[in-house]
Design an enzyme around this catalytic site. Structure first.
Site, mmCIF file in Angstrom:
data_model
loop_
_atom_site.group_PDB
_atom_site.id
_atom_site.type_symbol
_atom_site.label_atom_id
_atom_site.label_comp_id
_atom_site.label_asym_id
_atom_site.label_seq_id
_atom_site.Cartn_x
_atom_site.Cartn_y
_atom_site.Cartn_z
ATOM 1 N N ASP B 125 -38.022 -56.479 13.047
ATOM 2 C CA ASP B 125 -36.680 -55.995 13.329
ATOM 3 C C ASP B 125 -36.717 -54.478 13.450
ATOM 4 O O ASP B 125 -37.295 -53.798 12.601
ATOM 5 C CB ASP B 125 -35.724 -56.424 12.210
ATOM 6 C CG ASP B 125 -34.270 -56.292 12.640
ATOM 7 O OD1 ASP B 125 -34.000 -56.394 13.854
ATOM 8 O OD2 ASP B 125 -33.417 -56.097 11.768
ATOM 9 N N HIS B 132 -25.717 -46.767 15.539
ATOM 10 C CA HIS B 132 -25.851 -47.499 14.272
ATOM 11 C C HIS B 132 -26.613 -46.661 13.249
ATOM 12 O O HIS B 132 -26.182 -46.523 12.098
ATOM 13 C CB HIS B 132 -26.565 -48.831 14.507
ATOM 14 C CG HIS B 132 -26.947 -49.545 13.239
ATOM 15 N ND1 HIS B 132 -26.028 -50.157 12.421
ATOM 16 C CD2 HIS B 132 -28.159 -49.740 12.647
ATOM 17 C CE1 HIS B 132 -26.651 -50.695 11.374
ATOM 18 N NE2 HIS B 132 -27.950 -50.461 11.489
ATOM 19 N N GLU B 198 -25.566 -58.341 11.829
ATOM 20 C CA GLU B 198 -26.055 -57.256 12.683
ATOM 21 C C GLU B 198 -26.142 -57.810 14.099
ATOM 22 O O GLU B 198 -26.854 -58.787 14.354
ATOM 23 C CB GLU B 198 -27.419 -56.747 12.200
ATOM 24 C CG GLU B 198 -27.299 -56.018 10.860
ATOM 25 C CD GLU B 198 -28.500 -55.138 10.511
ATOM 26 O OE1 GLU B 198 -29.610 -55.420 10.986
ATOM 27 O OE2 GLU B 198 -28.289 -54.160 9.766
ATOM 28 N N GLU B 200 -27.538 -57.898 17.501
ATOM 29 C CA GLU B 200 -28.778 -57.441 18.113
ATOM 30 C C GLU B 200 -29.154 -58.320 19.310
ATOM 31 O O GLU B 200 -28.648 -59.421 19.460
ATOM 32 C CB GLU B 200 -29.942 -57.505 17.095
ATOM 33 C CG GLU B 200 -29.687 -56.734 15.813
ATOM 34 C CD GLU B 200 -30.927 -56.584 14.933
ATOM 35 O OE1 GLU B 200 -32.051 -56.621 15.459
ATOM 36 O OE2 GLU B 200 -30.757 -56.419 13.719
ATOM 37 N N ASP B 230 -28.897 -60.608 12.645
ATOM 38 C CA ASP B 230 -29.736 -60.418 11.459
ATOM 39 C C ASP B 230 -28.825 -60.311 10.249
ATOM 40 O O ASP B 230 -28.425 -59.219 9.834
ATOM 41 C CB ASP B 230 -30.582 -59.151 11.636
ATOM 42 C CG ASP B 230 -31.744 -59.116 10.658
ATOM 43 O OD1 ASP B 230 -32.428 -60.136 10.521
ATOM 44 O OD2 ASP B 230 -31.959 -58.065 10.040
ATOM 45 N N ARG B 234 -25.879 -56.451 2.051
ATOM 46 C CA ARG B 234 -25.891 -54.986 1.891
ATOM 47 C C ARG B 234 -26.069 -54.533 0.446
ATOM 48 O O ARG B 234 -26.683 -53.478 0.200
ATOM 49 C CB ARG B 234 -24.588 -54.383 2.436
ATOM 50 C CG ARG B 234 -24.325 -54.649 3.892
ATOM 51 C CD ARG B 234 -25.368 -54.004 4.788
ATOM 52 N NE ARG B 234 -25.088 -54.290 6.194
ATOM 53 C CZ ARG B 234 -25.995 -54.147 7.161
ATOM 54 N NH1 ARG B 234 -27.234 -53.739 6.882
ATOM 55 N NH2 ARG B 234 -25.691 -54.429 8.398
ATOM 56 N N GLN B 237 -29.668 -55.080 -0.442
ATOM 57 C CA GLN B 237 -30.436 -54.077 0.299
ATOM 58 C C GLN B 237 -30.374 -52.710 -0.375
ATOM 59 O O GLN B 237 -31.387 -52.022 -0.514
ATOM 60 C CB GLN B 237 -29.889 -53.995 1.732
ATOM 61 C CG GLN B 237 -30.702 -53.126 2.679
ATOM 62 C CD GLN B 237 -30.149 -53.160 4.110
ATOM 63 O OE1 GLN B 237 -29.231 -53.918 4.415
ATOM 64 N NE2 GLN B 237 -30.710 -52.349 4.994
ATOM 65 N N LYS B 250 -32.726 -59.305 3.843
ATOM 66 C CA LYS B 250 -32.790 -59.729 5.244
ATOM 67 C C LYS B 250 -33.503 -61.062 5.393
ATOM 68 O O LYS B 250 -33.840 -61.451 6.506
ATOM 69 C CB LYS B 250 -33.582 -58.679 6.041
ATOM 70 C CG LYS B 250 -33.010 -57.284 5.965
ATOM 71 C CD LYS B 250 -31.844 -57.113 6.909
ATOM 72 C CE LYS B 250 -31.549 -55.636 7.111
ATOM 73 N NZ LYS B 250 -30.694 -55.441 8.286
ATOM 74 N N THR B 254 -31.854 -65.269 9.992
ATOM 75 C CA THR B 254 -31.602 -64.542 11.232
ATOM 76 C C THR B 254 -31.290 -65.606 12.267
ATOM 77 O O THR B 254 -32.109 -66.508 12.472
ATOM 78 C CB THR B 254 -32.854 -63.741 11.645
ATOM 79 O OG1 THR B 254 -33.146 -62.780 10.625
ATOM 80 C CG2 THR B 254 -32.653 -63.033 12.969
ATOM 81 N N GLU B 360 -20.459 -50.839 9.333
ATOM 82 C CA GLU B 360 -19.931 -49.728 10.121
ATOM 83 C C GLU B 360 -18.448 -49.920 10.445
ATOM 84 O O GLU B 360 -17.676 -48.969 10.391
ATOM 85 C CB GLU B 360 -20.699 -49.611 11.438
ATOM 86 C CG GLU B 360 -22.165 -49.254 11.284
ATOM 87 C CD GLU B 360 -22.918 -49.522 12.573
ATOM 88 O OE1 GLU B 360 -23.481 -50.630 12.699
ATOM 89 O OE2 GLU B 360 -22.920 -48.651 13.455
#
Lengths: 418, 418
Positions: B125, B132, B198, B200, B230, B234, B237, B250, B254, B360
């Protein structure tokens, strides 16, 4: 447990790495023949693929050893692992009734080439040696902030690259990479200048899981152990690793020793993890001795010259066991598969000659090592051969791992030339 | 290039995601039958496994589609990829001579269940969306230090976990993990409270490499693209990611969209990467348009309620192309294999409604979103369904990706209960 006697005479030497007590699993080939599964016994390899084909080993309705890797046995789980060990001991013990049938299936180890013993599904590398983490942290952040705040609470790890795992004896090409010298404004694409080893043990996942498992369950899932050298490009790592961790610095190669030493062989050497500074959360708590007392050693030999022992330490220096690492790996629900490989993290003892990387041994290049040849080293030079050795010392016998060797070739002049 | 007409009428609608220009590859099953390879055409799926078995497709001496994944075709390389596309266009074009033989091999998409379209070898990844990286960096380190010093020079990435990649439609179980609240001294083992998406794109490596490859070569190695979510914990993380990057945060799952959209189908939508603040080093330099103009959208639907579009952006927002990421991935000599999956990194545009993660969009939970239902969200709540959508808009036709959907189930009460 004392030495178990075998009719293979060389296996009865108390210092031989492969007595009947060991029986490590590998993949070998001889001139003109395809790779096949074998078990080391003294100076010989028993051709397990042939033994199964001839009916001397029958563990399953379908063949387990008709492929050149041990994954099919690994998938079968602990009961079949135990049955194979029991059967091999019966076939190879002093006075074995079937010696005459087995003897023709022995191949001298000298005549064999060794291959990857299993297909690596995914590879994870941990950072679970406290002295190593403290040393590296001290160099980068000073001794007050050496250990990150999470370190004493979880086994920190990152996903590595399974495609780059190679068997002992494979030459390692010095990588190119993007790096930035402290005295330059901008990065450059150059051959690595600070190429290093990491002395580690690798734990191999035998049976799959799909969801969180306990530390005890994790121990039950582990099939065996190898020595592991996680080759590391320190200058590439320094530039790339923030904020998402090491990537290309660790992707050139990871070497493993050629023989999988089973958990059963290591059973007499179980020992406890060290005293805890903070109590671990319940799901990571120790539930029995899950480290192993295995003496480890690193030697370095410049091209064509004698080797110098540059480090001696022991696997029991780890803060977290492989079972704790595997249990942590599953907390998120992450599925684990047969053939997953978990690197322990660099193993360093408390004193300078016990450090498992050149980064620590030369303190970032500030205190170069002097080899027996008189040469000095901060990091690896082209032509150097690095060897990891491991052995557990029993009562009149030794459980050896088979060396994990790699020689470093010069970087390609132009890595894009075809 | 205009719409290519097919005798499958639904494929000729200018807004349909699967016209003859697209021909994306998937794996499907129908009631009582095993999964097999198929290509989407309008509202139908052509059973490619059956078409090969009946001799309508013959690309190789050995069958390529007798397995429920596309890896065997991917290994064959660009010439065979082109031959298959040409053959499929011939079979499905308006006025095709062999229509009568092909028609019985069509299955209504409504009647099919979709599976993973390829076997994922390893998963990487990246973190290559500038907005971002800037947003996340600003939240963590302030706007002056938002981008790490390496960011504008290399595509930062980390290895993820292939075993956790799942196909669209798979429910996602909220994970447990070790986390530490800012107002506690010690960590705890708890269900994730800040579960996120996420947005992507995923690039799929078609042909293997063993050593550094150029950006142009890397583009040639890529087989196709999928949408990729993904899922990210948080709070886990934040506690685990120093110093070695994200790991368990993570590893829950996915999700990817079920249809591989080929590079050939996306050819008309190639576009350039953005202007460079620093010139890239030679081995990473752009050598042609290697991004794609693909509109992207994220919707969120509380359980049993209508969906709200929470973000709209475009793949051309990336700072690095997948080809640049793959080229960087090989710099160390890292071997890449058929089926390797490269996540682009979260794609966010410049303005707030263009952001590709809830982290975000809600600015770390400080500015909750209001959905059309009147509910607010900082992160995902149990029962929420998150959907990624992607489409490239051509001259009278659309290249759609098939949605990438996942619903979040509550965390298990006790993840260790059996």
């Amino acid at each position: 447990m004392p030495l178990m006697k075998s009719w293979v005479a060389s296996a009865n030497d108390p210092s031989h790495p492969f007595p009947l007590n060991n029986l490590p699993y590998g993949v070998f080939s001889t001139a003109g023949a395809d790779p096949r599964c074998g078990v080391a016994i003294g100076d010989m390899i028993l051709d397990v693929t042939a033994a199964e084909a001839e009916g001397l080993i029958a563990l399953s309705d379908i063949p387990l050893f008709d492929v050149p890797f041990w994954n099919e046995l690994m998938e079968e789980g602990p009961a079949v692992w135990a049955a194979l060990r029991e059967r091999l001991i019966a076939l190879l013990s002093d006075g074995a009734a079937e010696r005459e049938k087995v003897e023709p299936l022995l191949v001298p180890m000298d005549a064999a080439e060794l291959h990857m013993p299993f297909a690596v599904s995914e590879y994870t590398d941990f950072y679970a040696g406290r002295n190593h983490a403290f040393n590296v942290g001290t160099m980068f952040r000073g001794p007050e902030n050496a250990l990150p705040p999470n370190w004493l609470h979880i086994p920190i790890g990152y996903n590595g690259r399974a495609s780059s795992v190679v068997v002992s004896g494979t030459d390692i090409r010095r990588p190119w990479g993007q790096l930035k010298s402290p005295d330059h404004d901008k990065p450059a694409f150059l051959p690595c200048r600070r190429f290093d080893i990491e002395l580690e043990m690798g734990a191999i996942v035998g049976t799959p899981s799909d969801g969180p498992i306990t530390v005890q369950e994790a121990d039950d899932h582990i099939f065996g152990y190898v020595l592991l050298n996680d080759w590391s490009a320190r200058d590439i790592q320094a530039w790339e690793y923030q904020p998402l961790g090491p990537f290309q610095a660790k992707a050139t190669a990871t070497s493993i020793s050629p023989w999988i030493v089973t958990k059963a062989a290591l059973e007499p050497f179980r020992c406890d993890t060290p005293a805890r500074e903070f109590e671990l959360l319940d799901h990571l708590k120790d539930c029995g001795p899950m480290l192993y007392d295995i003496d480890l050693e690193v030697t370095m030999a410049p091209e064509g010259k004698e080797a110098t022992t540059i480090a001696r330490t022991n696997y029991k220096e780890m803060y977290y066991s492989a079972a704790q690492q595997l249990a942590h790996h599953t907390t998120s629900g992450c599925p684990m598969n047969t053939g997953d490989l978990l690197g322990s993290g660099t193993i360093s003892g408390a004193t300078k000659p016990e450090r498992g990387s050149l980064l620590e041994l030369s303190w970032g290049g500030k205190e170069p090592l002097t080899l027996n040849t008189g040469e000095t080293r901060s990091f690896i030079e082209d032509g150097d051969t690095l060897t990891l050795k491991g052995a557990a010392k029993g009562d009149g016998y030794t459980i050896g791992f088979g060396d994990c060797v790699g020689s470093v070739l010069p970087a390609l002049e132009n890595p894009y030339a075809r």
